[in-house]
Scaffold this motif. Structure first.
Motif, PDB file in Angstrom:
ATOM      1  N   PHE A   1       0.922  -1.471   0.209  1.00 26.62           N
ATOM      2  CA  PHE A   1       0.043  -0.394   0.080  1.00 26.62           C
ATOM      3  C   PHE A   1       0.814   1.191   0.105  1.00 26.62           C
ATOM      4  N   VAL A   2       0.881   2.098  -0.605  1.00 22.62           N
ATOM      5  CA  VAL A   2       1.472   3.661  -0.975  1.00 22.62           C
ATOM      6  C   VAL A   2      -0.350   4.887  -0.759  1.00 22.62           C
ATOM      7  N   VAL A   3       0.179   5.354   0.491  1.00 22.57           N
ATOM      8  CA  VAL A   3      -0.687   6.538   1.365  1.00 22.57           C
ATOM      9  C   VAL A   3      -0.436   7.471   0.851  1.00 22.57           C
ATOM     10  N   LEU A   4      -1.232   8.740  -0.294  1.00 23.78           N
ATOM     11  CA  LEU A   4      -0.542   9.815  -0.219  1.00 23.78           C
ATOM     12  C   LEU A   4      -1.454  10.919   0.254  1.00 23.78           C
TER      13      LEU A   4
ATOM     14  N   ALA B   1       6.598  -2.502  17.411  1.00 27.77           N
ATOM     15  CA  ALA B   1       6.893  -2.936  16.141  1.00 27.77           C
ATOM     16  C   ALA B   1       5.436  -2.336  15.326  1.00 27.77           C
ATOM     17  N   GLU B   2       4.490  -2.685  15.990  1.00 32.60           N
ATOM     18  CA  GLU B   2       2.875  -1.951  14.868  1.00 32.60           C
ATOM     19  C   GLU B   2       3.661  -0.371  14.611  1.00 32.60           C
ATOM     20  N   LEU B   3       3.767   0.194  14.963  1.00 33.31           N
ATOM     21  CA  LEU B   3       4.282   1.084  14.600  1.00 33.31           C
ATOM     22  C   LEU B   3       5.191   1.345  13.494  1.00 33.31           C
ATOM     23  N   ASP B   4       6.330   0.570  13.668  1.00 29.97           N
ATOM     24  CA  ASP B   4       7.637   0.113  12.538  1.00 29.97           C
ATOM     25  C   ASP B   4       6.767  -0.553  10.925  1.00 29.97           C
ATOM     26  N   LEU B   5       5.447  -0.631  11.447  1.00 29.08           N
ATOM     27  CA  LEU B   5       4.673  -1.368   9.667  1.00 29.08           C
ATOM     28  C   LEU B   5       4.816  -0.249   8.999  1.00 29.08           C
ATOM     29  N   LEU B   6       4.680   1.178   9.340  1.00 29.76           N
ATOM     30  CA  LEU B   6       4.696   2.444   8.441  1.00 29.76           C
ATOM     31  C   LEU B   6       5.245   3.146   8.406  1.00 29.76           C
ATOM     32  N   TYR B   7       6.361   2.517   6.932  1.00 34.51           N
ATOM     33  CA  TYR B   7       7.459   4.350   6.512  1.00 34.51           C
ATOM     34  C   TYR B   7       7.362   5.026   5.650  1.00 34.51           C
ATOM     35  N   LEU B   8       7.633   6.648   6.089  1.00 36.21           N
ATOM     36  CA  LEU B   8       7.175   7.660   6.202  1.00 36.21           C
ATOM     37  C   LEU B   8       8.660   7.797   4.591  1.00 36.21           C
ATOM     38  N   THR B   9       8.148   8.804   4.003  1.00 30.22           N
ATOM     39  CA  THR B   9       9.045   9.266   2.537  1.00 30.22           C
ATOM     40  C   THR B   9       8.252  10.263   1.984  1.00 30.22           C
ATOM     41  N   ASP B  10       8.832  11.612   1.604  1.00 30.40           N
ATOM     42  CA  ASP B  10       8.809  11.566   0.532  1.00 30.40           C
ATOM     43  C   ASP B  10       9.292  11.848  -0.633  1.00 30.40           C
ATOM     44  N   ASP B  11       9.965  10.564  -1.118  1.00 23.60           N
ATOM     45  CA  ASP B  11      10.469  10.618  -2.446  1.00 23.60           C
ATOM     46  C   ASP B  11      10.021   9.800  -2.815  1.00 23.60           C
ATOM     47  N   PRO B  12       9.040   9.803  -3.656  1.00 22.39           N
ATOM     48  CA  PRO B  12       8.412   8.351  -4.628  1.00 22.39           C
ATOM     49  C   PRO B  12       9.242   7.472  -5.161  1.00 22.39           C
ATOM     50  N   ALA B  13      10.796   7.674  -5.334  1.00 26.47           N
ATOM     51  CA  ALA B  13      11.588   6.887  -6.323  1.00 26.47           C
ATOM     52  C   ALA B  13      11.968   5.876  -4.412  1.00 26.47           C
ATOM     53  N   ASP B  14      12.153   5.949  -3.415  1.00 28.63           N
ATOM     54  CA  ASP B  14      11.960   5.512  -2.283  1.00 28.63           C
ATOM     55  C   ASP B  14      10.671   4.491  -1.584  1.00 28.63           C
ATOM     56  N   ALA B  15       9.667   5.136  -1.850  1.00 30.26           N
ATOM     57  CA  ALA B  15       8.607   4.554  -1.410  1.00 30.26           C
ATOM     58  C   ALA B  15       8.199   3.748  -2.403  1.00 30.26           C
ATOM     59  N   VAL B  16       8.835   3.414  -4.048  1.00 36.08           N
ATOM     60  CA  VAL B  16       8.970   1.816  -4.666  1.00 36.08           C
ATOM     61  C   VAL B  16      10.044   1.825  -4.676  1.00 36.08           C
ATOM     62  N   GLU B  17      11.262   2.060  -3.607  1.00 32.76           N
ATOM     63  CA  GLU B  17      12.089   0.893  -3.428  1.00 32.76           C
ATOM     64  C   GLU B  17      11.885   0.152  -2.150  1.00 32.76           C
ATOM     65  N   HIS B  18      10.809   1.101  -1.785  1.00 37.52           N
ATOM     66  CA  HIS B  18      10.539   0.483   0.283  1.00 37.52           C
ATOM     67  C   HIS B  18       9.710  -0.671  -0.578  1.00 37.52           C
ATOM     68  N   VAL B  19       9.215  -0.623  -1.480  1.00 40.24           N
ATOM     69  CA  VAL B  19       7.886  -2.121  -1.842  1.00 40.24           C
ATOM     70  C   VAL B  19       8.353  -2.876  -1.896  1.00 40.24           C
TER      71      VAL B  19
ATOM     72  N   LEU C   1       3.917  -0.643   3.892  1.00 38.41           N
ATOM     73  CA  LEU C   1       3.349  -0.020   3.902  1.00 38.41           C
ATOM     74  C   LEU C   1       3.774   2.050   4.075  1.00 38.41           C
ATOM     75  N   VAL C   2       3.751   2.913   3.241  1.00 45.97           N
ATOM     76  CA  VAL C   2       3.937   3.085   2.710  1.00 45.97           C
ATOM     77  C   VAL C   2       3.225   4.890   2.166  1.00 45.97           C
ATOM     78  N   LEU C   3       4.034   6.117   3.810  1.00 48.06           N
ATOM     79  CA  LEU C   3       2.985   6.967   3.367  1.00 48.06           C
ATOM     80  C   LEU C   3       4.041   7.703   3.171  1.00 48.06           C
ATOM     81  N   VAL C   4       3.396   8.657   1.825  1.00 47.19           N
ATOM     82  CA  VAL C   4       4.334   9.308   1.376  1.00 47.19           C
ATOM     83  C   VAL C   4       3.779  11.430   1.519  1.00 47.19           C
TER      84      VAL C   4
END
Length: 273
Positions: free
Chosen positions: A167-170, A225-243, A197-200
């Motif tokens: 999931f990517v969430v903008l 551990a539950e909070l660590d489920l979320l990954y926060l970024t501003d970079d679309p490339a980083d978001a896709v790389e994390h996925v 799970l990525v927050l952009v």
């Protein structure tokens, strides 16, 4: 134009496969009628087709999406205008996901959804839209090349989760919050296999995460551990790389667990020995 003043892409009211206009547009949605408390059990006898319609939405959704391959569901506001920076950000996310080999799944409407579908179309990828019957018509945006219209939110929500590997969430409003927290809850309660799970948008989501860390977590309502489920970024490339990176790690972990389980089942018990 929607009833709250935002431009829309549709030309009528979608009720499943049916298109309605003018005086034919109903005052309530199928979900609203289904969940109305005053209706009681009468509909079981007077409208048996409702059950069949619900079943058909699952069947049609499963049939249409079963062979799309790796996919990522992307959420964000329907109200974001094309000249807003978030629109360009979402378009870049859609393009990069398609270039990485993922189909993109959105709600099929305007705003962030349109931008993500547009980005996937730019990269000649599979651009999926899951539309929903609403009091005001949004319509399927022009960049969707595989679209399905739903009457019922719960059937649509199932498709977002079942066929997504991340999931990517903008930035978005209540609908986006709903999808985000539902996804976290499904992973947290092990109702689904864990996925990225990525927050952009650090400026947009940072306050929410700060509140969770400063207020919710200290009260023991959420673990680290539950909070660590979320990954926060501003970079679309980083978001896709994390996925990709997180998805690969989770897949490897699942394979190891299955292999360990298979080995344990093959070991003879004491009685057999």
């Amino acid at each position: 134009m929607s009833d709250d003043g935002y431009p829309q892409t549709g030309t009528g009211y979608r009720k499943g496969p049916v298109l309605l206009r003018g005086a034919k547009i109903p005052r309530t949605t199928s979900d609203q009628r289904l969940l109305a408390t005053e209706e009681g059990a009468e509909w079981v006898h007077s409208d048996p087709w409702r059950v069949m319609r619900i079943q058909s939405e699952f069947v049609e959704g499963f049939g249409a999406l079963a062979e799309v391959g790796p996919a990522v569901s992307v959420f964000g506001s329907a109200r974001t205008r094309p000249d807003h920076p978030d629109y360009a950000l979402a378009r870049e996310v859609g393009r990069r996901l398609a270039e990485a080999g993922y189909a993109v799944i959105t709600g099929g409407g305007p705003g962030i959804m349109e931008a993500v579908n547009r980005g996937a179309a730019d990269a000649h990828g599979t651009s999926i839209g899951l539309g929903i019957e609403l009091p005001f018509e949004q319509g399927m945006n022009a960049y969707v090349n595989l679209g399905i219209n739903f009457r019922y939110f719960f059937a649509r929500k199932t498709m977002f989760v079942k066929y997504a590997q991340g999931f990517v969430v903008l930035p978005g409003g209540f609908g986006t919050f709903d999808e985000l927290f539902e996804a976290i809850t499904l992973v947290q309660t092990h109702k689904v296999t864990e996925f990225p799970l990525v927050l952009v948008g650090t400026e947009y989501w940072g306050g929410l995460l700060d509140w969770v860390r400063s207020t919710v977590q200290p009260r023991g309502m959420i673990s680290q551990a539950e909070l660590d489920l979320l990954y926060l970024t501003d970079d679309p490339a980083d978001a896709v790389e994390h996925v990709q990176r997180r998805g690969a790690a989770l897949a490897a972990r699942e394979r190891e667990a299955l292999e360990a389980l298979a080995e344990a089942e093959e070991e003879p018990t004491v009685a057999e020995a």
